[in-house]
Design a protein around this motif. Sequence first.
Motif, PDB file in Angstrom:
ATOM      1  N   UNK A   1       0.842  -1.192   0.000  1.00 13.19           N
ATOM      2  CA  UNK A   1       0.000   0.000   0.000  1.00 13.19           C
ATOM      3  C   UNK A   1       0.884   1.252   0.000  1.00 13.19           C
ATOM      4  N   UNK A   2       0.265   2.409  -0.275  1.00 11.41           N
ATOM      5  CA  UNK A   2       1.028   3.639  -0.443  1.00 11.41           C
ATOM      6  C   UNK A   2       1.913   3.959   0.759  1.00 11.41           C
ATOM      7  N   UNK A   3       1.399   3.797   1.959  1.00 12.84           N
ATOM      8  CA  UNK A   3       2.190   4.118   3.150  1.00 12.84           C
ATOM      9  C   UNK A   3       3.394   3.201   3.278  1.00 12.84           C
TER      10      UNK A   3
ATOM     11  N   UNK B 299       4.737   4.240 -17.852  1.00 12.82           N
ATOM     12  CA  UNK B 299       3.280   4.130 -17.958  1.00 12.82           C
ATOM     13  C   UNK B 299       2.703   3.365 -16.778  1.00 12.82           C
ATOM     14  N   UNK B 300       3.577   2.630 -16.081  1.00 15.46           N
ATOM     15  CA  UNK B 300       3.151   1.875 -14.904  1.00 15.46           C
ATOM     16  C   UNK B 300       4.253   1.954 -13.845  1.00 15.46           C
ATOM     17  N   UNK B 301       3.859   1.635 -12.608  1.00 17.97           N
ATOM     18  CA  UNK B 301       4.829   1.449 -11.540  1.00 17.97           C
ATOM     19  C   UNK B 301       4.516   0.131 -10.849  1.00 17.97           C
ATOM     20  N   UNK B 302       5.535  -0.464 -10.210  1.00 19.29           N
ATOM     21  CA  UNK B 302       5.390  -1.822  -9.681  1.00 19.29           C
ATOM     22  C   UNK B 302       6.152  -1.953  -8.375  1.00 19.29           C
ATOM     23  N   UNK B 303       5.613  -2.753  -7.473  1.00 21.57           N
ATOM     24  CA  UNK B 303       6.302  -3.072  -6.231  1.00 21.57           C
ATOM     25  C   UNK B 303       5.872  -4.449  -5.768  1.00 21.57           C
ATOM     26  N   UNK B 304       6.746  -5.119  -5.005  1.00 21.99           N
ATOM     27  CA  UNK B 304       6.384  -6.442  -4.511  1.00 21.99           C
ATOM     28  C   UNK B 304       7.192  -6.797  -3.270  1.00 21.99           C
ATOM     29  N   UNK B 305       6.609  -7.628  -2.436  1.00 23.96           N
ATOM     30  CA  UNK B 305       7.284  -8.185  -1.274  1.00 23.96           C
ATOM     31  C   UNK B 305       6.775  -9.594  -1.039  1.00 23.96           C
TER      32      UNK B 305
ATOM     33  N   UNK C 253       0.530  -2.658  -8.653  1.00 24.74           N
ATOM     34  CA  UNK C 253       0.852  -1.992  -9.915  1.00 24.74           C
ATOM     35  C   UNK C 253      -0.075  -0.797 -10.037  1.00 24.74           C
ATOM     36  N   UNK C 254       0.394   0.253 -10.668  1.00 24.04           N
ATOM     37  CA  UNK C 254      -0.437   1.439 -10.853  1.00 24.04           C
ATOM     38  C   UNK C 254      -0.183   2.065 -12.218  1.00 24.04           C
ATOM     39  N   UNK C 255      -1.177   2.832 -12.668  1.00 27.49           N
ATOM     40  CA  UNK C 255      -0.977   3.746 -13.781  1.00 27.49           C
ATOM     41  C   UNK C 255      -1.056   5.159 -13.205  1.00 27.49           C
ATOM     42  N   UNK C 256      -1.304   6.142 -14.027  1.00 28.55           N
ATOM     43  CA  UNK C 256      -1.305   7.513 -13.511  1.00 28.55           C
ATOM     44  C   UNK C 256      -2.394   7.763 -12.477  1.00 28.55           C
ATOM     45  N   UNK C 257      -3.470   6.961 -12.491  1.00 30.46           N
ATOM     46  CA  UNK C 257      -4.615   7.286 -11.645  1.00 30.46           C
ATOM     47  C   UNK C 257      -5.058   6.152 -10.733  1.00 30.46           C
ATOM     48  N   UNK C 258      -4.884   4.919 -11.165  1.00 28.02           N
ATOM     49  CA  UNK C 258      -5.433   3.790 -10.410  1.00 28.02           C
ATOM     50  C   UNK C 258      -4.332   2.818  -9.999  1.00 28.02           C
ATOM     51  N   UNK C 259      -4.605   2.132  -8.910  1.00 24.51           N
ATOM     52  CA  UNK C 259      -3.645   1.188  -8.341  1.00 24.51           C
ATOM     53  C   UNK C 259      -4.348  -0.118  -7.991  1.00 24.51           C
TER      54      UNK C 259
ATOM     55  N   UNK D   9      -8.680 -26.258   8.054  1.00 20.91           N
ATOM     56  CA  UNK D   9      -7.418 -26.451   7.355  1.00 20.91           C
ATOM     57  C   UNK D   9      -6.719 -25.113   7.120  1.00 20.91           C
ATOM     58  N   UNK D  10      -5.463 -25.194   6.754  1.00 16.98           N
ATOM     59  CA  UNK D  10      -4.710 -24.014   6.353  1.00 16.98           C
ATOM     60  C   UNK D  10      -4.881 -23.842   4.846  1.00 16.98           C
ATOM     61  N   UNK D  11      -5.333 -22.647   4.435  1.00 16.70           N
ATOM     62  CA  UNK D  11      -5.596 -22.393   3.023  1.00 16.70           C
ATOM     63  C   UNK D  11      -4.994 -21.053   2.608  1.00 16.70           C
ATOM     64  N   UNK D  12      -4.678 -20.959   1.327  1.00 18.97           N
ATOM     65  CA  UNK D  12      -4.206 -19.680   0.814  1.00 18.97           C
ATOM     66  C   UNK D  12      -5.390 -18.737   0.643  1.00 18.97           C
ATOM     67  N   UNK D  13      -5.277 -17.575   1.245  1.00 19.41           N
ATOM     68  CA  UNK D  13      -6.309 -16.549   1.168  1.00 19.41           C
ATOM     69  C   UNK D  13      -5.757 -15.391   0.339  1.00 19.41           C
ATOM     70  N   UNK D  14      -6.445 -15.022  -0.714  1.00 21.92           N
ATOM     71  CA  UNK D  14      -5.978 -13.952  -1.592  1.00 21.92           C
ATOM     72  C   UNK D  14      -7.035 -12.867  -1.715  1.00 21.92           C
ATOM     73  N   UNK D  15      -6.578 -11.636  -1.814  1.00 21.32           N
ATOM     74  CA  UNK D  15      -7.481 -10.498  -2.007  1.00 21.32           C
ATOM     75  C   UNK D  15      -6.963  -9.645  -3.156  1.00 21.32           C
ATOM     76  N   UNK D  16      -7.869  -8.965  -3.818  1.00 21.28           N
ATOM     77  CA  UNK D  16      -7.526  -8.049  -4.901  1.00 21.28           C
ATOM     78  C   UNK D  16      -8.296  -6.761  -4.659  1.00 21.28           C
ATOM     79  N   UNK D  17      -7.587  -5.618  -4.682  1.00 20.76           N
ATOM     80  CA  UNK D  17      -8.217  -4.326  -4.401  1.00 20.76           C
ATOM     81  C   UNK D  17      -7.806  -3.311  -5.468  1.00 20.76           C
ATOM     82  N   UNK D  18      -8.722  -2.433  -5.795  1.00 19.99           N
ATOM     83  CA  UNK D  18      -8.474  -1.380  -6.780  1.00 19.99           C
ATOM     84  C   UNK D  18      -8.757  -0.037  -6.122  1.00 19.99           C
ATOM     85  N   UNK D  19      -7.845   0.914  -6.329  1.00 15.03           N
ATOM     86  CA  UNK D  19      -7.986   2.226  -5.702  1.00 15.03           C
ATOM     87  C   UNK D  19      -7.701   3.330  -6.711  1.00 15.03           C
ATOM     88  N   UNK D  20      -8.360   4.444  -6.508  1.00 13.73           N
ATOM     89  CA  UNK D  20      -7.953   5.677  -7.171  1.00 13.73           C
ATOM     90  C   UNK D  20      -7.038   6.411  -6.202  1.00 13.73           C
TER      91      UNK D  20
END
Length: 732
Positions: free
Chosen positions: A427-429, A497-503, A588-594, A609-620
């Motif tokens: 996230x941005x912070x 045109x895009x920016x990227x980050x990962x951990x 990943x982001x473009x000029x306006x959305x992330x 059980x132990x399961x992989x939990x994934x989330x996807x979020x879109x922000x302006x």
Amino acid sequence: MKKTVPALCAAGLAALALAGCNSGGGGGSSNDTAAGPNILFVIMDDVGIDQMKVFGYGGQMFPILPNINAVAHAGVRFRNTWSMPECSPGRAAMFVGRYPLRTGINQAIGPNDLATAHLSPYDVTAPKLLKRAGYESGMFGKFHLGGPENNQAENSMPSVLGWDYFYGWVGGLPGSNDSTAGGYATEGTYMCGFVPGAKQQGGADTGACYQPDGSCKVITSNPLLEDAAGLQCIASGGVFDPETTCGTPTFTPNFNKENAYYVSPLVIIENGETEKVDLADPRARGYRTTIETDAAIEWINARPANKPWMATVSYSAAHTPWQQPPKSLVPLAPSGMSPLDALSCTNGDSDSPLGVRVIQDRMIEAMDTEFGRLLVETGIAKYNDDGSLDYDPKASNTVIVIVGDNGSLATAVKLPFDPSRAKGSAYQTGVWDPLIIAGPQVVQPDREVDHMVNMVDLFQFFGELAGLDAHKEVPHTIDSVGILPYLTDPGQSSLRTINFTMGGLNEQANGGRNGPCVMTTACTVIPTSKSVCEDNLGVYWGAGYTSDLVIPTNPPGAGYATCADVNQALYEDGQPMLSLVPESTVAIRNDRYKLVVNSSVDFDPASGEHKEMATEELFEINQAAPVPLLDTADRNLLPTSDPQLEAIRKDLRAKLDDILASNPPCPGDGNIDRVVNAEDLSNWREIAHDWGLSSVYDFLTPEFRDGKTDNKDEAVIQANLGKTCERTYALY
């Protein structure tokens, strides 16, 4: 003790920084007569853009940074720069121009992380690149790019990666505060690592200060004007014996125990020799920020006038553990504020619940003070009569680059930024960082650039300054785009045109990982050890977990392996489960959305059980000051029925998937040239013979990588001999 860097040029685990073996492959040759600008590269640790009022944010008065601000107003402020969520991947990105998916460094390197999660000795680092243009390179302070554990180079890793001179801390993180104050008290007595003033419990305003050489001096402090006598003592390298005079100490001073910013395991590398300095050595004792600054000043002033240099001053501040700096380095402390020694170094102190936040501000301010001294004592700037910094970027042939390595730690985040989505997250912070560049190349100083920049771009920028095209000089994929055009052309359009980050998680032997650390209502595996968890104000639930805390383990002290195990234990005990700091976080982001995608393995009560939990979020999002649009939980645009937003999500997700798939595996290729050949066999043979433990030639799959370089790995090379792997590509 000094150790000569081993000469294993073929294996890439030795003098790659030296002539004939320094390039890591690719074109170009050393030119000792080149005259590119000098480069002063300053890295601040855990200082996100939320701390920097010069960018329009901060929400509070502090920290006060007059010297950094002076440089910022004389140069360009890049207001839309991403790094990675943690320090090691962020720093690796700067020095090799490659995302974590290529370097294998996904989180802060810890003592259990294998060499495949360290920077590869075959990578082309900034000092190796610049050497082709005649540069000398020195690094001062925090390294944290590889070693000393699980690495054949051990403490010599800075030399292997191309630095001509190193003076600092290879493992990176400061040790814990010594709550015994050098052996005077029992563990847990002095949480800030020193005996405070007499107004504090167990404190004193006078006492004997003993040095490792046996000398002694009585220190008596005026609490209104000076640091506590105990703090003055440790700042001088000593151990304090309260309310006594010099003679025979009332206890046996312990000069061999780390004490956060005041006693640190120093490593010095010069002329191919590595010296690990004993903790009792005066060079390893004193305030860490000052030691880092002094070493940089001495090296810079010793450079010949006809040879360009790059000095990386990699400050440890303001990483935890937070510990009071000398008051002399904080001249702008606000009136009426409690003395520094009265502030708590634990977040739960009822007398000073915000003590750690104030200490962190003071540490950043102390760093700013020393940064100003660095510029003045190297002739890059001077002081005005009122003590302010007089910096003229055209007065020296030096480019100054100032960055933060990742976002701020949650406890230190300044409003309106989100402490629940800080360091360790995409996230941005967690990834939005300051970038300031000043120097004679800047046209129209004191301006801002809002275009997207990534810390990987610094690698190409360093090449640009030296007249080198990094993409042509480096034989493998780099993810950098240019920065220099933004300095020379105020009208330059965006180069991205895009920016990227990962951990994510680093590789450990046989699928291991860091133990779970609980911070209030969240569980994380970011801290690299029990002590680091506790230094970050967390409770460690891993091996060695104290059975009287919440839920005893059987046997006692066995602890829990994962955060999913912690949540399962809590659920079965009828207690609320914790939220999980994502084990994988990408954005990943473009000029306006992330777009942010997080995933973790967690306990699922429905299935047990132990399961992989994934989330996807879109922000302006945007960079509006003083209140930007941030990716806070209440602003998630998904799920959506808006076809335009869904099209944006699909476009960003497709580009994200392309990046994540852009480094296909190449089994048997240890030197990252995408070819499996006789050179790999030769490299493997030398490493296996001389070392045999973790290396970049450990080829078993990540789940079963065993931390050994042996015949199993040779079999992988033999099975793929002659194979040329698909070339990877970058997406901007």
